[in-house]
Enzyme design. Structure first.
Site, PDB file in Angstrom:
ATOM      1  N   SER A  66     -76.898 -18.944 -59.264  1.00 29.34           N
ATOM      2  CA  SER A  66     -76.411 -19.816 -58.184  1.00 29.34           C
ATOM      3  C   SER A  66     -74.913 -20.069 -58.317  1.00 29.34           C
ATOM      4  O   SER A  66     -74.344 -19.973 -59.412  1.00 29.34           O
ATOM      5  CB  SER A  66     -77.153 -21.151 -58.205  1.00 29.34           C
ATOM      6  N   ALA A  67     -74.288 -20.432 -57.204  1.00 33.59           N
ATOM      7  CA  ALA A  67     -72.846 -20.738 -57.194  1.00 33.59           C
ATOM      8  C   ALA A  67     -72.599 -22.015 -57.997  1.00 33.59           C
ATOM      9  O   ALA A  67     -73.409 -22.944 -57.950  1.00 33.59           O
ATOM     10  CB  ALA A  67     -72.373 -20.924 -55.761  1.00 33.59           C
TER      11      ALA A  67
END
Ligand code: SAM
Length: 236
Positions: A66-67
């Site tokens: 995930s970012a």
């Protein structure tokens, strides 16, 4: 004049920008982001992009790490503190699990019980995450399990085990076994909604009558996660 941003290393730059955006709020989460090396959790060949605020592909699995902004938002909303028992559904690279472990266990590398249990359905990623978690020194604090996390862990247990539950994949609803496995006053974070967009839900388990519990839900924001696939989730 040289701007402050250009004089910082990529990790410090990212942390400053998360603070400026108002997403990174606490010293606890900042310290964890500083301690854990995202470059140790990205897929080989992506080290140079480790501090871009973007999700990155995990090889040919079709999944992503995930970012950083999404990881930060969830860590802040989870209201983590030392000693909490945490379940994560969707291990991916193991990065989020290592960050959680860093927070819930002050001297994570010396503690002898897995405060963090993280479950992943993709066997290749289970192996990848195990290696990453070990390299980062969290093999005793983080237990990486292969399986369908939509049924909780242990699967289909009705016991109230966890203080916090993170679901890092988009679910059609809050899986009932995850609700059951949350302790009273515990918090679950789960993106809920149709693909590809969901709403990040934060829910606290409150006692509404003697031994009768309910989730008090709060809608946080629109998000985009890969689907949670499983028996109590989207069908694969
Ligand atoms: N938390 C991860 C990290 O730090 O790298 C990123 C998670 S990635 C966005 C979502 C992960 O959820 C994928 O690796 C996917 O295989 C996994 N997943 C999807 N459905 C699942 C399920 N029922 N049980 C366990 N893992 C699941």
């Amino acid at each position: 004049m040289v701007s402050v941003e250009t004089t910082l290393d990529p990790k410090a730059n990212l942390i400053e920008s998360l603070k400026r955006e108002g997403l990174l709020k606490s010293k606890t989460v900042e310290q964890a982001l500083l301690s854990i090396r995202r470059e140790d959790f990205v897929w080989p060949g992506y080290g140079g992009s480790a501090y871009f605020d973007e999700p990155l592909p995990l090889g040919d699995t079709g999944q992503t790490i995930s970012a950083p902004h999404m990881v930060t938002i969830m860590l802040e909303e989870a209201e983590l503190c030392q000693g909490l028992k945490v379940l994560e559904i969707g291990t991916g690279s193991g990065y989020n699990a290592a960050l959680i472990a860093e927070i819930v266990s002050k001297r994570a590398k010396e503690i002898d019980q897995p405060l963090v249990v993280t479950i992943e359905r993709n066997a290749k990623l289970v192996q990848f995450a195990k290696e990453n978690v070990k390299r980062a020194g969290f093999e005793k604090t983080v237990q990486v399990v292969e399986g369908d996390g939509s049924l909780g862990y242990p699967q289909e247990s009705n016991e109230m085990i966890y203080d916090r539950i993170f679901v890092t994949a988009g679910a059609p609803f809050i899986p009932p076994f995850l609700e059951k496995q949350l302790k009273p006053e515990g918090i679950i974070l789960v993106p809920v909604g149709e693909m590809p967009y969901q709403t990040l839900i934060k829910a606290k388990k409150v006692e509404i009558a003697r031994k009768k519990y309910e989730l008090k839900k709060q809608k946080l924001m629109g998000v985009m996660f890969v689907p949670l696939l499983g028996e109590s989730a989207y069908q694969s």
